[in-house]
Design an enzyme around this catalytic site. Structure first.
Site, PDB file in Angstrom:
ATOM      1  N   GLY A 183       1.382  -1.090  -0.229  1.00 39.98           N
ATOM      2  CA  GLY A 183      -0.078  -0.132   0.169  1.00 39.98           C
ATOM      3  C   GLY A 183       0.443   1.001   0.175  1.00 39.98           C
ATOM      4  O   GLY A 183       1.573   2.019   1.377  1.00 39.98           O
ATOM      5  N   ASP A 315     -13.588   9.564  11.634  1.00 42.63           N
ATOM      6  CA  ASP A 315     -13.218   8.449  10.595  1.00 42.63           C
ATOM      7  C   ASP A 315     -14.140   7.237  10.699  1.00 42.63           C
ATOM      8  O   ASP A 315     -14.754   6.960   9.067  1.00 42.63           O
ATOM      9  CB  ASP A 315     -11.907   7.682  11.473  1.00 42.63           C
ATOM     10  N   HIS A 447      11.635  38.493   4.250  1.00 41.71           N
ATOM     11  CA  HIS A 447      12.651  37.514   2.921  1.00 41.71           C
ATOM     12  C   HIS A 447      13.010  37.161   4.095  1.00 41.71           C
ATOM     13  O   HIS A 447      14.270  38.119   4.993  1.00 41.71           O
ATOM     14  CB  HIS A 447      12.640  39.130   2.550  1.00 41.71           C
TER      15      HIS A 447
END
Length: 470
Positions: A183, A315, A447
């Site tokens: 998987g 879930d 930055h």
């Protein structure tokens, strides 16, 4: 009700204390409810104890080891770098223990009662909670089911000491010499990468055309290329796992690719083919809660089931098995119980893979938007054109920003690159806040940072890129 068993009353009963359940309990308590949480195992659920948190700790440790050995191009040479895997596991456990203790403290601080045991519905207003030594009935006005999921077991691969699920893979006492992963989704890729970084020879068997099938091919291909570049990773796509022969010292896995049967020997085989909802041992049939054939509970936009005072999250309902989705749904359910007009909107929920490089996606992909007939702009900016990415030696990857052509509204984003898991949150905010590409482009980003990539992609979207040529 058993004779002599006096029921304990609560306003809101939450079954399961994972990332959905404990968040729902805390939010309900904040809104004035008397709340009781029933947990059969450990506070924090799969995510905190045997999922998200320990796996990321293991991934981080493997990444640091890999970096220590391969920084020659920066002028850093390290000799005799070794791993004490016992200490790695001890450190991982310490991270988990700190967080489980934190959850306990949060529940206590919000005056949530925690009960150890397994809950079984008696009717729509009561459950029976059983532990090893006793049983107790609890009555409630409203209930939230948050019992999570468990790994799917393949018929020819019964779990054992050598045939592992994700929990077993996280608990290994040794670094495997060779590991087969069946998987190639996010769980298999993440855990496989972690062990490959520790030196394990890794073989991934994926049934589809690409690993990480939930992501765009250009993104998953980056991960495939990086894995193969390590030199100790094989990836077989369109592969069907047939069976396993176990030995005291390892396994032989049989698989088929394009009609040709092959075998591979390894120390362990890890099965990561999906998860199954934990809805089969709760007595949901006692109250007539509607479910799909897969055991998924049907809910509305407030996470309410067909039984008006019983809610379900995480879930066990439709959607991807993501911890942050469960937490979000927990808040929605708690607020709905309190009478607030909260409703779920999944467009802004991101999905992340802690692979190399990391992948993240939120909202529409380019393909999904086009399938729905939306007129869009898909603007890309490469990591290689960003100063911070260069200084980190992490130039693989890109950001793609999806905006509506008519007004520049941000409706999706995909990131493949370093720290994609952190960067995606700004795009989730943009979607939730109804922001445009111009809003992002006009926001001053520090930055040098990877965050500038988001600004630069927005500049591409509005037709005024600075650091790439149109």
């Amino acid at each position: 009700m058993v004779v002599g068993d006096f029921p304990i009353e609560t306003d809101t009963l939450v079954i399961g204390a994972g990332p959905g359940g404990y968040v729902a309990a805390i939010r309900a308590a904040q809104l004035g409810q008397k709340v009781t949480v029933v947990e059969k195992a450990t506070l924090g659920g799969v995510c905190l104890n045997v999922g998200c948190i320990p796996s990321k700790a293991l991934i981080n440790a493997g990444h640091r080891y890999e970096n220590a050995k391969h920084s020659d191009d920066m002028g850093i040479t390290a000799e005799n770098v070794t791993v004490d895997f016992t200490k790695v596991q001890e450190w991982k456990a310490s991270v988990v223990n700190k967080l489980t203790g934190g959850v306990a403290g949060l529940l206590k601080g919000n005056k949530v009662d925690v009960v150890k045991g397994e809950a079984y519905f008696v009717d729509s207003n009561s459950v029976r909670v059983m532990d090893e030594n006793s049983a107790q009935t609890y009555t409630f006005k409203n209930a939230i089911i948050a019992t999570g999921s468990r790994p799917i077991e393949l018929p020819n691969f019964k779990y054992s000491e050598r045939v592992l699920n994700s929990t077993g893979a996280l608990a290994l006492k040794e670094i495997p010499k060779k590991l087969v992963v069946i998987g190639g989704g996010y769980i298999g890729t993440e855990l496989g990468t972690a062990y490959a970084n520790f030196g394990t020879e890794l073989v991934i068997l994926e049934g589809g055309d690409e690993i990480l099938p939930g992501f765009e091919k250009q993104m998953s291909s980056l991960v495939t290329r990086r894995l193969k570049k390590k030199g100790n990773v094989e990836i077989h796509t369109n592969a069907m796992a047939k069976g396993v022969e176990e030995r005291p010292d390892g396994v032989t896995v049989t698989f088929e690719v394009k009609g040709e049967e092959k075998t591979v020997d390894a120390d362990y085989v890890l099965i990561t083919v999906g998860r199954r909802p934990n809805t089969d041992e709760l007595g949901l049939e006692q109250v007539g809660i509607e479910m799909t054939d897969r055991g998924i509970v049907k809910t509305d936009k407030q996470c309410r089931t067909n039984v008006p005072n019983i809610y379900a999250i995480g879930d066990i309902i439709e959607g991807p098995p993501l911890a942050h989705k469960a937490s979000y749904e927990g808040k929605i359910a708690a607020e709905a119980i309190a009478g607030e007009p909260a409703e779920i909107d999944y467009l802004g929920i991101p999905a992340v893979v802690f692979s190399e490089p990391e992948l993240a996606s939120v909202g529409y992909t380019e393909a999904q938007a086009k399938e729905e007939g939306l007129d869009i702009v898909a603007a890309k900016f490469p990591f290689a054109a960003n100063g911070r990415a260069l200084s980190l030696n992490e130039t693989d990857g890109f950001m793609k920003l999806i905006t509506r052509k008519e007004d520049g509204l941000v409706i999706g984003a995909q990131i493949a690159g370093a720290s994609a898991s952190d960067m995606i949150s700004e795009l989730s905010l943009a979607i939730e806040g109804g922001m445009t590409a111009e809003d992002i482009a006009m926001t001053i980003h520090a930055h040098p940072t990877l965050g500038e990539i988001t600004m630069e992609a927005a500049e591409v979207a509005i037709g005024s890129p600075i650091h790439i040529v149109k």
